[in-house]
Scaffold this active site. Structure first.
Site, mmCIF file in Angstrom:
data_model
loop_
_atom_site.group_PDB
_atom_site.id
_atom_site.type_symbol
_atom_site.label_atom_id
_atom_site.label_comp_id
_atom_site.label_asym_id
_atom_site.label_seq_id
_atom_site.Cartn_x
_atom_site.Cartn_y
_atom_site.Cartn_z
ATOM 1 N N HIS A 1 0.840 -1.196 0.000
ATOM 2 C CA HIS A 1 0.000 0.000 0.000
ATOM 3 C C HIS A 1 0.874 1.244 0.000
ATOM 4 O O HIS A 1 1.777 1.360 0.826
ATOM 5 C CB HIS A 1 -0.915 0.021 1.236
ATOM 6 C CG HIS A 1 -2.155 -0.804 1.056
ATOM 7 N ND1 HIS A 1 -3.321 -0.523 1.730
ATOM 8 C CD2 HIS A 1 -2.412 -1.880 0.276
ATOM 9 C CE1 HIS A 1 -4.245 -1.392 1.375
ATOM 10 N NE2 HIS A 1 -3.712 -2.239 0.499
ATOM 11 N N TYR B 1 4.025 6.771 9.872
ATOM 12 C CA TYR B 1 3.196 5.612 9.531
ATOM 13 C C TYR B 1 4.027 4.524 8.843
ATOM 14 O O TYR B 1 3.892 3.343 9.148
ATOM 15 C CB TYR B 1 2.039 6.046 8.622
ATOM 16 C CG TYR B 1 0.912 5.023 8.533
ATOM 17 C CD1 TYR B 1 0.881 4.083 7.514
ATOM 18 C CD2 TYR B 1 -0.105 4.995 9.482
ATOM 19 C CE1 TYR B 1 -0.134 3.140 7.428
ATOM 20 C CE2 TYR B 1 -1.131 4.062 9.402
ATOM 21 C CZ TYR B 1 -1.137 3.138 8.381
ATOM 22 O OH TYR B 1 -2.144 2.191 8.312
ATOM 23 N N TYR C 1 -9.230 5.711 7.672
ATOM 24 C CA TYR C 1 -9.397 6.067 9.084
ATOM 25 C C TYR C 1 -10.451 7.164 9.165
ATOM 26 O O TYR C 1 -10.344 8.177 8.475
ATOM 27 C CB TYR C 1 -8.082 6.592 9.675
ATOM 28 C CG TYR C 1 -6.988 5.553 9.833
ATOM 29 C CD1 TYR C 1 -6.223 5.136 8.744
ATOM 30 C CD2 TYR C 1 -6.717 4.989 11.077
ATOM 31 C CE1 TYR C 1 -5.220 4.184 8.893
ATOM 32 C CE2 TYR C 1 -5.712 4.029 11.233
ATOM 33 C CZ TYR C 1 -4.976 3.641 10.138
ATOM 34 O OH TYR C 1 -3.989 2.696 10.278
ATOM 35 N N LYS D 1 1.125 0.240 14.992
ATOM 36 C CA LYS D 1 2.515 0.097 15.415
ATOM 37 C C LYS D 1 2.814 -1.156 16.255
ATOM 38 O O LYS D 1 3.977 -1.489 16.457
ATOM 39 C CB LYS D 1 2.923 1.331 16.238
ATOM 40 C CG LYS D 1 3.050 2.594 15.415
ATOM 41 C CD LYS D 1 4.132 2.465 14.382
ATOM 42 C CE LYS D 1 4.042 3.554 13.333
ATOM 43 N NZ LYS D 1 4.620 3.137 12.068
ATOM 44 N N PRO E 1 -4.065 0.807 18.686
ATOM 45 C CA PRO E 1 -3.838 0.354 17.306
ATOM 46 C C PRO E 1 -4.035 1.440 16.242
ATOM 47 O O PRO E 1 -3.817 1.196 15.062
ATOM 48 C CB PRO E 1 -4.864 -0.761 17.136
ATOM 49 C CG PRO E 1 -5.904 -0.500 18.163
ATOM 50 C CD PRO E 1 -5.225 0.163 19.299
HETATM 51 C C1 PHB Z 1 -6.053 -4.010 10.908
HETATM 52 O O1 PHB Z 1 -6.119 -4.272 9.689
HETATM 53 O O2 PHB Z 1 -6.404 -4.836 11.793
HETATM 54 C C2 PHB Z 1 -5.531 -2.660 11.334
HETATM 55 C C3 PHB Z 1 -4.964 -1.832 10.379
HETATM 56 C C4 PHB Z 1 -4.486 -0.579 10.764
HETATM 57 C C5 PHB Z 1 -4.584 -0.175 12.084
HETATM 58 C C6 PHB Z 1 -5.151 -1.022 13.047
HETATM 59 C C7 PHB Z 1 -5.625 -2.279 12.668
HETATM 60 O O3 PHB Z 1 -4.130 1.058 12.452
#
Ligand code: PHB
Ligand code: APR
Length: 391
Positions: A72, A384, A201, A297, A293
């Site tokens: 990605h 990130y 997000y 990280k 989450p």
């Molecule tokens: C996930 O795909 O479980 C996931 C992806 C990004 C995040 C948290 C969880 O920041």
């Protein structure tokens, strides 16, 4: 039994450490409290920084990740209905992340360890660690009713937040830094095509949401929820309806829903233990730190710790103490930067109903600045994809 390194915990940190040590000729045994199926059944995150990808390649277990993982080059923020893409690749000189589920990564590491015939004790009970303040630490455990003892040179505490290793350190020798957030994440896994090609997000008045994925046919979604809520209160239908309400109309209209394969609520906390070395005992991964989450990280920090610890132990057997002596200092510099980023993303994107009105407005202004300035977007992007190693 005598071995060079005893690793407590067969999660990503313990398995990756075991594989890297094996590749360098350092013998290790892993002692795990649960069964392989239980370890694989824990649905966790799915975004790998380049450092984690590189380590899996170095461990010789990257083939399926490269075949099935999804590279990605960006992700988007949906802020009160307005979408803004963060161009990771363009803002970081070509870096990217790999979307590959932790379950799959753990499976790859477990298969490699089994194929190499390396010792792993699953379903060990009464695991305890001893004499790590001497040159001859020991691990004790029970298996099928029989007591066992391992003599070793080092103990790697890779046993997660609730493990026995950190808990065995004298309270006077360790400091905990912690912040618990007043909400949780309700996660749902479904065999449905992701609603967005990249991660999304979402900041919304009703609360945070995240649209992620495991493949082109398997999706992972999250909703901010109250800590008082239980999974039983959330039917699949209620979950999908709430997710739609937090999305913009176009995205909501394209959402493909389906039955939940897995549904769970996880609390959010920021946590760091200092230091990470206690004589011959070293903490790594969730045993040492926890991140919310929001910054993706957790797994990457575990990989970062293991990069330092594997090199330190390999160098010790090659005659240098520098790595083990500087392990804690080196890890913590990187840990705290990831903790800051994860905390910041959590504060900026979640709804804090009890927060002081001024503070909430200041957070909204900060997010508005970050997403509308190249400098701000670059800051998000650099953190990130993972900050570079400085040593
Ligand atoms: C996930 O795909 O479980 C996931 C992806 C990004 C995040 C948290 C969880 O920041
Ligand atoms: N004895 C032996 N094993 C133990 C003990 C114990 N007393 N206590 C816990 N364990 C095991 C757990 O069963 C688990 O399999 O240690 C392992 C720790 O694994 P994780 O919790 O996955 O932690 P870690 O390997 O550091 O990986 C961190 O995984 O949990 C996610 O969000 C986390 O992404 C992060 C990554």
């Amino acid at each position: 039994m005598k071995v060079q390194v005893a690793i407590i915990g067969a999660g990503p940190a313990g398995l990756l450490l075991g594989q890297l040590l094996h590749k360098a000729g350092v013998e290790a045994i892993i002692v795990e409290a649960r069964s392989p199926d239980y370890v694989l059944g824990r649905i966790r995150a799915g975004v790998l920084e380049q450092v984690a990808v590189d380590l899996l390649d170095a461990a010789g277990v990257g083939a399926r990740m490269h075949a099935e993982g999804l590279p990605h080059r960006g992700f988007s923020l949906l802020i009160d209905g307005a979408r803004r893409r963060i161009d990771l690749h363009g803002l970081t000189g070509g870096k990217q992340v790999m979307v590959y589920g932790q379950t799959e990564l753990t499976r790859d590491l477990m298969d490699a360890r089994q194929n190499a015939g390396l010792p792993t004790v699953y379903e060990a009970s009464k695991v305890s660690v001893h004499d790590f303040d001497t040159g001859h630490p020991r691990v004790r455990y029970e298996k099928d009713g029989a007591a066992h003892e391992i003599e070793c040179d080092f103990i790697a505490g890779c046993d997660g937040f609730h493990g026995v290793c950190r808990a065995s350190v004298p309270k006077s020798a360790i400091t905990h830094f912690e912040r618990v957030y007043p909400f949780g994440w309700l996660g749902l896994l479904s065999e449905t095509p992701p609603v967005s090609d990249e991660l999304l997000y979402v900041k919304h008045q009703r609360g945070f949401a995240l649209c992620s994925m495991r493949s082109h046919t398997r999706s992972r979604y999250y909703l901010q929820c109250a800590l008082s809520e239980s999974v039983e209160q959330w039917s699949d239908e209620r979950f999908w309806d709430e997710l739609r309400r937090r999305l913009d109309a176009q995205t909501a209209a394209s959402l493909v829903t389906g039955a939940a394969i897995e549904k769970s609520i996880a609390p959010l906390r920021s946590f760091v233990a200092e230091p990470l070395r206690f004589g011959r005992l070293f903490l790594a991964g969730d045993a040492a730190h926890i991140v919310p989450p929001t910054g993706a990280k957790g797994l990457n920090l575990a990989a970062s710790d293991v990069r330092y610890l594997s090199r330190a132990l390999i160098d010790f057997y090659a005659g240098s103490n520098e790595g083990i002596d500087r392990y804690s200092e080196r890890c913590l510099k990187r840990i705290w930067k990831a903790e800051r980023f994860s905390w910041s993303m959590t504060m900026l994107l979640h709804r804090f109903p009890e927060t002081n009105a001024f503070d909430q407005k200041a957070l909204e202004a900060e997010l508005d600045y970050l997403v509308h300035s190249v400098a701000g977007q670059t800051t998000i992007a650099e953190n990130y994809v993972g900050l570079p190693f400085t040593d």
